[in-house]
Design a protein around this motif. Sequence first.
Motif, mmCIF file in Angstrom:
data_model
loop_
_atom_site.group_PDB
_atom_site.id
_atom_site.type_symbol
_atom_site.label_atom_id
_atom_site.label_comp_id
_atom_site.label_asym_id
_atom_site.label_seq_id
_atom_site.Cartn_x
_atom_site.Cartn_y
_atom_site.Cartn_z
ATOM 1 N N ASP A 76 -0.202 0.424 5.708
ATOM 2 C CA ASP A 76 0.688 -0.826 6.049
ATOM 3 C C ASP A 76 0.477 -1.057 7.386
ATOM 4 N N GLU A 77 0.485 -0.040 8.369
ATOM 5 C CA GLU A 77 0.590 0.169 9.633
ATOM 6 C C GLU A 77 -0.707 -0.449 10.588
ATOM 7 N N THR A 78 -1.758 -0.104 9.608
ATOM 8 C CA THR A 78 -3.088 -0.328 10.220
ATOM 9 C C THR A 78 -3.687 -1.811 9.994
ATOM 10 N N TRP A 79 -3.253 -2.357 8.875
ATOM 11 C CA TRP A 79 -3.933 -3.700 8.357
ATOM 12 C C TRP A 79 -2.788 -4.776 8.296
ATOM 13 N N GLU A 80 -3.651 -6.011 8.735
ATOM 14 C CA GLU A 80 -2.688 -7.164 8.426
ATOM 15 C C GLU A 80 -2.571 -7.462 6.999
ATOM 16 N N GLY A 81 -1.777 -8.377 6.901
ATOM 17 C CA GLY A 81 -1.483 -8.764 5.192
ATOM 18 C C GLY A 81 -0.239 -8.696 4.647
ATOM 19 N N PRO A 82 0.158 -8.702 3.360
ATOM 20 C CA PRO A 82 1.519 -8.466 2.635
ATOM 21 C C PRO A 82 2.028 -7.158 3.366
ATOM 22 N N SER A 83 3.105 -7.240 3.539
ATOM 23 C CA SER A 83 3.925 -5.862 4.027
ATOM 24 C C SER A 83 4.204 -4.890 2.856
ATOM 25 N N ILE A 84 3.720 -3.682 2.897
ATOM 26 C CA ILE A 84 4.057 -2.787 1.674
ATOM 27 C C ILE A 84 5.242 -2.086 1.973
ATOM 28 N N LEU A 85 5.725 -1.949 3.196
ATOM 29 C CA LEU A 85 7.121 -1.448 3.455
ATOM 30 C C LEU A 85 7.961 -2.586 4.251
ATOM 31 N N GLY A 146 11.530 -3.797 -4.406
ATOM 32 C CA GLY A 146 11.620 -4.057 -2.992
ATOM 33 C C GLY A 146 12.154 -5.259 -2.786
ATOM 34 N N GLY A 147 12.462 -5.987 -3.874
ATOM 35 C CA GLY A 147 12.966 -7.366 -3.904
ATOM 36 C C GLY A 147 12.382 -8.431 -4.573
ATOM 37 N N ASP A 148 11.666 -9.482 -3.826
ATOM 38 C CA ASP A 148 11.122 -10.507 -4.627
ATOM 39 C C ASP A 148 9.389 -10.136 -4.504
ATOM 40 N N SER A 149 8.761 -9.230 -3.803
ATOM 41 C CA SER A 149 7.392 -9.042 -4.074
ATOM 42 C C SER A 149 7.396 -7.425 -4.283
ATOM 43 N N ILE A 150 6.175 -7.354 -4.191
ATOM 44 C CA ILE A 150 5.657 -5.708 -4.812
ATOM 45 C C ILE A 150 5.559 -4.892 -3.286
ATOM 46 N N GLY A 151 6.211 -3.813 -3.320
ATOM 47 C CA GLY A 151 6.238 -2.936 -2.238
ATOM 48 C C GLY A 151 5.926 -1.536 -2.624
ATOM 49 N N ILE A 152 6.272 -0.741 -1.426
ATOM 50 C CA ILE A 152 5.905 0.717 -1.695
ATOM 51 C C ILE A 152 6.334 1.359 -2.983
ATOM 52 N N VAL A 153 7.662 1.011 -3.198
ATOM 53 C CA VAL A 153 8.291 1.763 -4.357
ATOM 54 C C VAL A 153 7.735 1.436 -5.648
ATOM 55 N N ASP A 154 7.345 0.101 -5.825
ATOM 56 C CA ASP A 154 6.724 -0.475 -6.950
ATOM 57 C C ASP A 154 5.327 0.138 -7.086
ATOM 58 N N ILE A 155 4.596 0.558 -6.161
ATOM 59 C CA ILE A 155 3.329 1.121 -6.036
ATOM 60 C C ILE A 155 3.256 2.377 -6.675
ATOM 61 N N VAL A 156 4.260 3.162 -5.929
ATOM 62 C CA VAL A 156 4.609 4.462 -6.381
ATOM 63 C C VAL A 156 4.906 4.689 -7.742
ATOM 64 N N ALA A 157 5.808 3.772 -8.382
ATOM 65 C CA ALA A 157 6.192 3.699 -9.577
ATOM 66 C C ALA A 157 5.214 3.757 -10.624
ATOM 67 N N ASN A 158 3.860 3.200 -10.039
ATOM 68 C CA ASN A 158 2.900 2.757 -11.018
ATOM 69 C C ASN A 158 2.486 3.765 -12.253
ATOM 70 N N PHE A 159 2.775 5.111 -12.074
ATOM 71 C CA PHE A 159 2.652 5.960 -13.182
ATOM 72 C C PHE A 159 3.546 5.799 -14.545
#
Length: 222
Positions: A76-85, A146-159
Amino acid sequence: MAEVKLFGNWGSPFSCRIEIALKLKGVEYEFIEEDVYNDNKSPLLLKYNPVHKKIPVLLHNGKPICESVVILEYIDETWEGPSILPKDPYERAMARFWTRFLEEKCFPAMKQASWSTGEEQEKAKEEATELLKILEGTLSGKKFFGGDSIGIVDIVANFIAHWFIILQEITGLELLTQEKFPKLGQWLDDYLSCSIIKENLPPKDKLTASFQARIQAATTSK
């Protein structure tokens, strides 16, 4: 172009998190498959993660980053694009809190509920149910954690969204159902309907076969 490599395993929810984040950011990478279940880890994996000796490891311009949540923040800190955090400091802190809750509380309890038996399983099911109630409450008024878009908590909850649901089907465990947890059920549908998520999850039939083989091996060894 920056050289990006990911040491992972096709069936791991942890390396899958990283693939999803890289795809969300539009980062090209090379995936290096590791045989983590047969204790046949490559010399490169042991070189780049000598402390934990496990996947995932992200290699960026020759520099290794380990631990999936740490890697997600790095991406998230290195690349541009949709924010993960989230950008807001408080919301960012809350996102980190819930990722820890998933990692340290939910994942162990749900894993125990899926793979144990008897009294041990019943205890784990009770604990997992209480934790899922907490997660259900955090989704009030929100599409994603994270609200209206997928964020870090959703990604971690993928299991929960993929691996645990498949395990439930195989074992007959009825822990996370639409009736018991309607908000989590809706989150599952919304999360899995996202094209990037759907395209980067392990095939259900292959994961099912892998789980069945592990269950069979565990039964045989008793």
